[in-house]
Design a protein around this motif. Structure first.
Motif, PDB file in Angstrom:
ATOM      1  N   GLU A 103       0.832  -1.207   0.000  1.00  0.00           N
ATOM      2  CA  GLU A 103       0.000   0.000   0.000  1.00  0.00           C
ATOM      3  C   GLU A 103       0.868   1.259   0.000  1.00  0.00           C
ATOM      4  OE1 GLU A 103      -3.364   0.676   0.081  1.00  0.00           O
ATOM      5  OE2 GLU A 103      -3.775  -1.426  -0.410  1.00  0.00           O
ATOM      6  N   PHE A 104       2.017   1.197   0.682  1.00  0.00           N
ATOM      7  CA  PHE A 104       2.917   2.353   0.760  1.00  0.00           C
ATOM      8  C   PHE A 104       3.982   2.324  -0.337  1.00  0.00           C
ATOM      9  CE2 PHE A 104       1.472   2.218   5.290  1.00  0.00           C
ATOM     10  CZ  PHE A 104       0.859   3.465   5.290  1.00  0.00           C
ATOM     11  N   HIS A 105       3.830   1.401  -1.302  1.00  0.00           N
ATOM     12  CA  HIS A 105       4.723   1.293  -2.455  1.00  0.00           C
ATOM     13  C   HIS A 105       6.168   1.008  -2.056  1.00  0.00           C
ATOM     14  CE1 HIS A 105       1.338   2.700  -4.811  1.00  0.00           C
ATOM     15  NE2 HIS A 105       1.231   3.768  -4.033  1.00  0.00           N
ATOM     16  N   LEU A 106       6.339   0.252  -0.976  1.00  0.00           N
ATOM     17  CA  LEU A 106       7.659  -0.235  -0.570  1.00  0.00           C
ATOM     18  C   LEU A 106       7.735  -1.685  -1.030  1.00  0.00           C
ATOM     19  CD1 LEU A 106       7.671   1.319   3.014  1.00  0.00           C
ATOM     20  CD2 LEU A 106       8.818   2.212   0.974  1.00  0.00           C
ATOM     21  N   GLU A 107       8.273  -1.901  -2.195  1.00  0.00           N
ATOM     22  CA  GLU A 107       8.047  -3.136  -2.934  1.00  0.00           C
ATOM     23  C   GLU A 107       9.062  -4.254  -2.681  1.00  0.00           C
ATOM     24  OE1 GLU A 107       5.434  -3.685  -4.601  1.00  0.00           O
ATOM     25  OE2 GLU A 107       4.564  -1.698  -4.800  1.00  0.00           O
ATOM     26  N   ALA A 108      10.185  -3.992  -2.025  1.00  0.00           N
ATOM     27  CA  ALA A 108      11.243  -5.004  -1.934  1.00  0.00           C
ATOM     28  C   ALA A 108      10.762  -6.275  -1.241  1.00  0.00           C
ATOM     29  CB  ALA A 108      12.452  -4.418  -1.203  1.00  0.00           C
ATOM     30  N   ILE A 109      10.223  -6.133  -0.042  1.00  0.00           N
ATOM     31  CA  ILE A 109       9.756  -7.317   0.706  1.00  0.00           C
ATOM     32  C   ILE A 109       8.547  -7.957   0.028  1.00  0.00           C
ATOM     33  CG2 ILE A 109       8.741  -8.088   2.898  1.00  0.00           C
ATOM     34  CD1 ILE A 109      10.632  -6.116   4.300  1.00  0.00           C
ATOM     35  N   PRO A 110       7.530  -7.188  -0.383  1.00  0.00           N
ATOM     36  CA  PRO A 110       6.425  -7.816  -1.113  1.00  0.00           C
ATOM     37  C   PRO A 110       6.884  -8.541  -2.372  1.00  0.00           C
ATOM     38  CG  PRO A 110       5.791  -5.631  -0.386  1.00  0.00           C
ATOM     39  CD  PRO A 110       7.249  -5.769  -0.083  1.00  0.00           C
ATOM     40  N   HIS A 111       7.853  -7.977  -3.102  1.00  0.00           N
ATOM     41  CA  HIS A 111       8.361  -8.635  -4.318  1.00  0.00           C
ATOM     42  C   HIS A 111       8.996  -9.984  -3.961  1.00  0.00           C
ATOM     43  CE1 HIS A 111      10.143  -9.185  -8.266  1.00  0.00           C
ATOM     44  NE2 HIS A 111      11.318  -9.394  -7.681  1.00  0.00           N
ATOM     45  N   ALA A 112       9.801  -9.998  -2.895  1.00  0.00           N
ATOM     46  CA  ALA A 112      10.429 -11.256  -2.475  1.00  0.00           C
ATOM     47  C   ALA A 112       9.367 -12.278  -2.068  1.00  0.00           C
ATOM     48  CB  ALA A 112      11.383 -10.990  -1.314  1.00  0.00           C
ATOM     49  N   ALA A 113       8.317 -11.814  -1.391  1.00  0.00           N
ATOM     50  CA  ALA A 113       7.239 -12.720  -0.981  1.00  0.00           C
ATOM     51  C   ALA A 113       6.546 -13.321  -2.193  1.00  0.00           C
ATOM     52  CB  ALA A 113       6.238 -11.976  -0.098  1.00  0.00           C
ATOM     53  N   HIS A 114       6.315 -12.506  -3.210  1.00  0.00           N
ATOM     54  CA  HIS A 114       5.645 -13.006  -4.415  1.00  0.00           C
ATOM     55  C   HIS A 114       6.560 -13.934  -5.219  1.00  0.00           C
ATOM     56  CE1 HIS A 114       1.999 -10.815  -3.792  1.00  0.00           C
ATOM     57  NE2 HIS A 114       2.621  -9.635  -3.788  1.00  0.00           N
ATOM     58  N   VAL A 115       7.890 -13.729  -5.147  1.00  0.00           N
ATOM     59  CA  VAL A 115       8.816 -14.657  -5.791  1.00  0.00           C
ATOM     60  C   VAL A 115       8.701 -16.033  -5.147  1.00  0.00           C
ATOM     61  CG1 VAL A 115      11.260 -15.217  -6.105  1.00  0.00           C
ATOM     62  CG2 VAL A 115      10.453 -12.899  -6.590  1.00  0.00           C
ATOM     63  N   VAL A 116       8.688 -16.071  -3.798  1.00  0.00           N
ATOM     64  CA  VAL A 116       8.513 -17.340  -3.081  1.00  0.00           C
ATOM     65  C   VAL A 116       7.177 -17.967  -3.456  1.00  0.00           C
ATOM     66  CG1 VAL A 116       8.246 -18.398  -0.804  1.00  0.00           C
ATOM     67  CG2 VAL A 116       9.995 -16.639  -1.174  1.00  0.00           C
ATOM     68  N   GLN A 117       6.138 -17.141  -3.517  1.00  0.00           N
ATOM     69  CA  GLN A 117       4.810 -17.627  -3.897  1.00  0.00           C
ATOM     70  C   GLN A 117       4.831 -18.272  -5.278  1.00  0.00           C
ATOM     71  OE1 GLN A 117       1.965 -14.481  -4.579  1.00  0.00           O
ATOM     72  NE2 GLN A 117       0.219 -15.819  -4.127  1.00  0.00           N
ATOM     73  N   ASN A 118       5.453 -17.629  -6.242  1.00  0.00           N
ATOM     74  CA  ASN A 118       5.496 -18.155  -7.611  1.00  0.00           C
ATOM     75  C   ASN A 118       6.329 -19.427  -7.704  1.00  0.00           C
ATOM     76  OD1 ASN A 118       3.906 -16.037  -8.526  1.00  0.00           O
ATOM     77  ND2 ASN A 118       5.663 -14.734  -9.018  1.00  0.00           N
ATOM     78  N   VAL A 119       7.438 -19.481  -6.941  1.00  0.00           N
ATOM     79  CA  VAL A 119       8.284 -20.682  -6.962  1.00  0.00           C
ATOM     80  C   VAL A 119       7.503 -21.886  -6.440  1.00  0.00           C
ATOM     81  CG1 VAL A 119      10.298 -21.776  -5.903  1.00  0.00           C
ATOM     82  CG2 VAL A 119      10.475 -19.456  -6.834  1.00  0.00           C
ATOM     83  N   ILE A 120       6.833 -21.726  -5.319  1.00  0.00           N
ATOM     84  CA  ILE A 120       6.085 -22.847  -4.738  1.00  0.00           C
ATOM     85  C   ILE A 120       4.892 -23.207  -5.608  1.00  0.00           C
ATOM     86  CG2 ILE A 120       4.723 -23.588  -2.736  1.00  0.00           C
ATOM     87  CD1 ILE A 120       6.650 -22.027  -0.994  1.00  0.00           C
ATOM     88  N   ALA A 121       4.249 -22.207  -6.183  1.00  0.00           N
ATOM     89  CA  ALA A 121       3.147 -22.500  -7.104  1.00  0.00           C
ATOM     90  C   ALA A 121       3.653 -23.282  -8.312  1.00  0.00           C
ATOM     91  CB  ALA A 121       2.481 -21.197  -7.547  1.00  0.00           C
ATOM     92  N   GLY A 122       4.883 -22.957  -8.780  1.00  0.00           N
ATOM     93  CA  GLY A 122       5.456 -23.674  -9.909  1.00  0.00           C
ATOM     94  C   GLY A 122       5.785 -25.115  -9.579  1.00  0.00           C
ATOM     95  N   LEU A 123       6.032 -25.407  -8.281  1.00  0.00           N
ATOM     96  CA  LEU A 123       6.311 -26.771  -7.856  1.00  0.00           C
ATOM     97  C   LEU A 123       5.050 -27.611  -7.703  1.00  0.00           C
ATOM     98  CD1 LEU A 123       9.042 -26.053  -5.133  1.00  0.00           C
ATOM     99  CD2 LEU A 123       9.403 -26.900  -7.461  1.00  0.00           C
TER     100      LEU A 123
END
Length: 315
Positions: free
Chosen positions: A251-271
């Motif tokens: 919401e505050f456009h601080l994207e580093a941690i949310p981006h890392a969280a979504h990377v983990v999300q995509n990796v596990i979804a890909g598995l």
């Protein structure tokens, strides 16, 4: 006259459809808000039995009823008006307050893990203080449970408010009332069942036939079940608290941690190509729990030292 009657019936039908649509909106908003607050609900159900431990079995259900009434009073008389005023006059403050709740949840979860790892766990049994009567002890336990519930209920209401922030004030109020009633009944109904399950098991164990084995199984299983609920509550606090922090940072456009969280999300979804939706949910839950563990761990290490400067102890 017939035309007027038909017009009146049309108006009544339109009003009925509008009322039904509003009820559907409230029901949908309530269920959405309740589902988002599930982590706090599990924590509430895991925390409450400790206020009953060590008290007379005959007083367990009356005490739970007292706590449930206090919980409902917290939600409807204090937190609901505060939430509606916040939504009406300071809507920008919802996300920061929600993030504070996420930090608190993360702190609680991480502190429990650190306490277990460092061997600081203690008994939850209620103990009479010097000069205290059983009634005084019961009142003290109920007051402590209601104070703890105020914090957890505040988190539930904040999470719920964030989910219905785009609705009308009437729908917000109705949804929050529905969430309050639903969650209070659910949490304390489950708590009541849990604390009496061993009594049910003992009763069945005294009977003849196959139910005796069932009763013995219940008695033996309840410590395991309560321990599992406490562990699930800890994980749920980290998962929900971390998820709140991730969404708040977005919401505050601080994207580093949310981006890392979504990377983990995509990796596990890909598995999990056989269930991508489940994989995505699981991935984000794991990433959120890790964020909650790190944030809460930092607080769990810092807070006692800050309180120590003022001569106070963390509880």
């Amino acid at each position: 006259m017939a035309t007027g009657l038909i017009a009146l019936l049309d108006d009544v039908a339109a009003i009925a459809r509008l009322a039904a649509a509003s009820a559907d909106d409230v029901a949908a908003a309530s269920m959405k808000a309740s589902s988002k607050a599930i982590g706090v609900v599990v924590d509430d159900a895991a925390v409450t039995p400790k206020y009953i431990a060590g008290l007379s079995p005959a007083r367990e259900l009356p005490i739970i009823w007292k706590i449930a009434k206090g919980s409902l009073r917290n939600k409807l008389l204090f937190l609901l008006p505060a939430a509606l005023l916040l939504a009406a006059f300071l809507p920008w403050a919802i996300t920061p307050i929600l993030m504070l709740g996420g930090l608190y949840l993360s702190f609680e979860g991480a502190e429990k893990i650190l306490s277990a790892v460092m061997g600081h766990a203690h008994s939850d049994d209620a103990v009479l203080a010097e000069g205290e009567t059983v009634e005084d002890l019961e009142d003290r336990q109920v007051s402590g449970a209601i104070r703890t519930d105020l914090i957890l209920s505040g988190e539930i209401m904040a999470i719920s408010l964030a989910e219905v922030a785009d609705k009308s004030i009437g729908t917000q109020a109705a949804a929050l009332i529905a969430v309050s009633l639903l969650i209070t009944a659910g949490v304390y109904g489950v708590v009541g069942l849990l604390v009496k399950m061993d009594d049910i098991g003992l009763h069945l164990a005294k009977r003849e036939g196959g139910v005796r084995s069932l009763g013995r199984g219940l008695v033996g299983a309840m410590p395991i079940v309560l321990g599992a609920i406490a562990k699930i509550g800890t994980v749920a606090m980290l998962w929900v608290g971390g998820g709140i922090l991730v969404h708040g940072l977005e919401e505050f456009h601080l994207e580093a941690i949310p981006h890392a969280a979504h990377v983990v999300q995509n990796v596990i979804a890909g598995l999990m190509p056989f269930a991508p939706g489940l994989g995505a949910w699981l991935g984000f839950a794991i990433a959120s729990a890790l964020v909650g563990l790190v944030a809460g761990g930092v607080l769990a290490l810092i807070v006692p030292r800050i309180l120590g400067l003022f001569g106070k102890k963390a509880h």
